[in-house]
Enzyme design. Structure first.
Site, mmCIF file in Angstrom:
data_model
loop_
_atom_site.group_PDB
_atom_site.id
_atom_site.type_symbol
_atom_site.label_atom_id
_atom_site.label_comp_id
_atom_site.label_asym_id
_atom_site.label_seq_id
_atom_site.Cartn_x
_atom_site.Cartn_y
_atom_site.Cartn_z
ATOM 1 N N ARG A 130 -4.782 -8.525 -20.541
ATOM 2 C CA ARG A 130 -5.769 -8.125 -21.554
ATOM 3 C C ARG A 130 -5.179 -7.179 -22.604
ATOM 4 N NH1 ARG A 130 -8.778 -3.782 -21.048
ATOM 5 N NH2 ARG A 130 -10.772 -4.787 -21.474
ATOM 6 N N PRO B 240 0.806 -1.227 0.000
ATOM 7 C CA PRO B 240 0.000 0.000 0.000
ATOM 8 C C PRO B 240 0.837 1.275 0.000
ATOM 9 C CG PRO B 240 -0.204 -1.146 2.105
ATOM 10 C CD PRO B 240 0.631 -2.019 1.226
ATOM 11 N N GLU C 4 2.082 -7.926 8.720
ATOM 12 C CA GLU C 4 2.411 -6.512 8.888
ATOM 13 C C GLU C 4 3.134 -5.944 7.657
ATOM 14 O OE1 GLU C 4 1.163 -4.918 11.341
ATOM 15 O OE2 GLU C 4 2.051 -3.034 10.715
ATOM 16 N N ASP D 189 -10.933 1.622 -24.460
ATOM 17 C CA ASP D 189 -11.300 1.534 -23.044
ATOM 18 C C ASP D 189 -11.011 2.845 -22.303
ATOM 19 O OD1 ASP D 189 -12.288 -1.022 -22.778
ATOM 20 O OD2 ASP D 189 -10.324 -1.909 -22.377
#
Ligand SMILES: C[S@@+](CC[C@H](N)C(=O)[O-])C[C@H]1O[C@@H](n2cnc3c(N)ncnc32)[C@H](O)[C@@H]1O
Length: 247
Positions: free
Chosen positions: A157, A92, A119, A172
């Site tokens: 893709r 993150p 963690e 897209d």
């Protein structure tokens, strides 16, 4: 392309690798997937992969040995040793993921994705092993498996032949720098709601112009920061003036 995922939960990838576009891409030989449990590279007899953090505190930290061992094993077993893989740490704290990054990764021959848990990782993995750190958004998940699937799906893709209909990836949202225009299919009228006439007209130029305008409208309404005012054409500026009048 070859994609290896290092995870403590390889079973999570079974149906993901086999279903839909991922499964077809593998069948066509466009991509080769493998989920490797890095626990098998643990260097102690209990096969542990985590340990308490130095300095104290809650949560367990992934040890360096199993992850270094697993990556080095994959690199040495590679049939293309000269082409060094991108080693991507899901985390993150990483660079926010974006379509441009998916396009960049789709040009690589070999990706290794490292899924964390608990963690997080021993910092030396970050400093000395990986080439990229990627976050899929400003929220925290339990593990890196779902982020890895997100990246794999968005990359595969884009590989030539993977979708069958390449033009759909070109138009897209985000590939064009805009959000995509609205889509409609049969029936032409559903519960009194009719499909815009222009789409039934068979007039390709008018349909294309409508799509460009609606793509701009949607982007202007939902993601205005994606529009660079200096790059707008004269027609686009007049469409935006029209959207402003309508609101
Ligand atoms: C509970 S998280 C650890 C969070 C870590 N303590 C921190 O604050 O940065 C466990 C693992 O899930 C994965 N993960 C969680 N959220 C993620 C995100 N937004 N993007 C990518 N990976 C994520 C990473 O692999 C991470 O090591």
């Amino acid at each position: 392309m070859r994609i290896d995922v290092l995870t403590l939960f390889p079973e999570m990838f079974g149906s993901f690798f086999e279903a839909s576009i991922m499964g077809k891409a593998q069948e066509k030989g466009i991509v080769q997937f493998q989920a490797v449990n890095f626990r098998s590279f643990s260097t102690n007899k209990h096969q542990t992969v985590d340990d308490y953090p130095y300095g104290g505190g809650g949560g367990m930290v992934l040890k360096p040995e199993p992850i270094f061992g697993a990556v080095e094993n994959l690199v040495s077993a590679s049939d293309r040793p000269a082409a060094s893989p991108r080693v991507i740490l899901l985390c993150p704290q990483g660079e926010p993921y974006h379509q441009r990054k998916a396009e960049e990764l789709s040009r690589e021959e070999h990706l290794i994705l490292v899924c964390g848990h608990y963690e997080g990782y021993d910092e030396r993995i970050r400093e000395h092993l990986v080439t990229d750190e990627i976050s899929i958004g400003d929220y925290v998940l339990t593990g890196g498996e779902i982020p890895a699937m997100t990246i794999i799906d968005s990359v595969v893709r884009l590989l030539p032949g993977a979708l069958g209909n390449e033009s759909s990836a070109i138009t897209d949202s985000h590939s064009t720098g805009r959000l995509e225009y609205p889509h409609y299919t049969r029936p032409a009228v559903y519960r009194d709601w009719a499909v815009p006439d222009v789409l039934l007209s068979g007039h390709h130029e008018r349909i294309e112009e409508w799509r460009q305008k609606e793509s701009l409208r949607r982007t202007w309404q939902r993601r205005r920061e994606m529009i660079n005012p200096d790059k707008l054409t004269k027609a686009e500026k007049s469409w935006i003036a029209e959207f402003e009048r309508e609101t």
